[in-house]
Design a protein around this motif. Sequence first.
Motif, PDB file in Angstrom:
ATOM      1  N   CYS A 412      78.268 -76.333  28.061  1.00 18.85           N
ATOM      2  CA  CYS A 412      78.905 -75.008  28.048  1.00 18.85           C
ATOM      3  C   CYS A 412      77.888 -73.912  27.735  1.00 18.85           C
ATOM      4  N   CYS A 415      75.941 -73.009  22.345  1.00 16.13           N
ATOM      5  CA  CYS A 415      74.968 -73.161  21.254  1.00 16.13           C
ATOM      6  C   CYS A 415      73.541 -72.888  21.701  1.00 16.13           C
ATOM      7  N   CYS A 449      79.232 -80.082  22.624  1.00 11.64           N
ATOM      8  CA  CYS A 449      79.531 -80.812  23.857  1.00 11.64           C
ATOM      9  C   CYS A 449      78.354 -81.584  24.431  1.00 11.64           C
TER      10      CYS A 449
HETATM   11 FE1  FES Z   1      78.271 -76.646  24.531  1.00 13.14          FE
HETATM   12 FE2  FES Z   1      76.189 -77.035  22.894  1.00 13.14          FE
HETATM   13  S1  FES Z   1      76.194 -76.979  25.066  1.00 13.14           S
HETATM   14  S2  FES Z   1      78.160 -76.403  22.371  1.00 13.14           S
END
Ligand code: FES
Length: 468
Positions: A412, A415, A449
């Motif tokens: 996503c 972070c 994720c």
């Molecule tokens: Fe989704 Fe780290 S890439 S929270």
Amino acid sequence: MKPPVFDYVRAGGIEEALDVLAREGGDARVIAGGQTLMAMLNMRLVRPATLVDITRIPALQHIEERDGALVVGAGVRQADLLAWPGLSAYPLLAAALPWVGHTQTRNAGTVCGSIAHADPSAELPLVLVALGGEVHLRSRRRARRVKADDFFLGTMTTARDDDEMIEAVAFPKAGGGAAFREVARRHGDFAIVACAAVVRGGKARLAVGGVADRPVARDLDGDLDAALDAFAWDLEARDDIHATARYRRELVRRIGRQVVEAAGNEHGIDTPTSPVLSAPRGGEGRSVEISSPSPPLRAGEGRGEVGRHARHERRPISFSLNGKQITGDAEPRLLLSDFLRHTLGATGTHVGCEHGVCGACTVQIDGRPRRACLTLAVQAAGCDVRTVEGLGGGGRLGPLQQAFRDHFALQCGFCTAGILMSLDALFRERPDAGENEIKEMLAGHLCRCTGYASIMRAAMAAREEPDA
Ligand code: FES
Ligand code: FES
């Protein structure tokens, strides 16, 4: 979660800070690193009328050895003490400091700020109590020194009067073997239980944090297991969301034994059994008055900047953002993360928890990764701020970004900006950073994720091939 309104005074000197405290008393709060206070403000657990920023007072930036103790000024950041070349002479501090928060919070948080907030699970108050240190307090009325045992009164409650500020803390040399260990759910979290031991002359002193409402020390006598058992039962342990009182007591027995033995081994003796070291507690001399440093205020004196601004009044701000000078204005309570995103449109910096835990908002301030959600925009004035928009250039990804892409180190991406800013700062300072240093830096970030294996692969690849 946003801070309530407050006035903000950046004190140019100690006297100016004391003026504000003398005038406002309990309505004013001192801010230095702000890594605890800003989280409390964001959650509206405190509502001060005025914040007095002491971060840039030169007289509070000292680390010096004096009278057999290490005296650390109120402006000294935890990261600076950790990097201080003489720290190995203070092994308990050297052992405990890496457990204080994360690299990103130690880059802002101060040693004295941790003492001032008196979290019962914090490491530095525990070390101060274990060593029998002192807190140097100053107000317009007086300067005094308070022994650590007498300074911590309860959960986030200390013997500091409303008009006093901590000027410095003094950590005595252990004078023998010393050891520190803690158990936490995650490295960098506050301790469930932390233990610090000092052994000298065959006598042991054990301090325990995270169990009672303040760090508690005891001189151990006789059979060690029996002494530990008695200590564990005497502590007013509590159940909470992290652990039961029973579990905490068991940790005191186990970790307590480990640190006492480790400190004894360092001191070249077996497990100590005889009565102990430190001076008697309590009674006379709990607080030593040093002097009356400043004349009392007369009416209308010492207002500093207080009263010049309404609390909502916007202040001019100027700092360098990714190499370009920007100017703007903001209410004192505006967070740097919000200023970047909503005022400047630099939305690459993300906002998650807003109390310093997730790392999504991490930016570089004067080259060091720090939490933008625990930094006021007004505190960034005059600084060099770097965000993810400053990586790469000319429409091309930077090498670290490219490595993340090549190694599928994001899903996503929420972070990712913060992680990139932390790793970029690490590799700039330590191009040969090892796996453990990378992990230490990543410990200050939560990814929900992708998982950390691919992030580690990308980081290692970027380190090995720094620039394509
Ligand atoms: Fe989704 Fe780290 S890439 S929270
Ligand atoms: Fe700042 Fe989570 S650490 S938003």
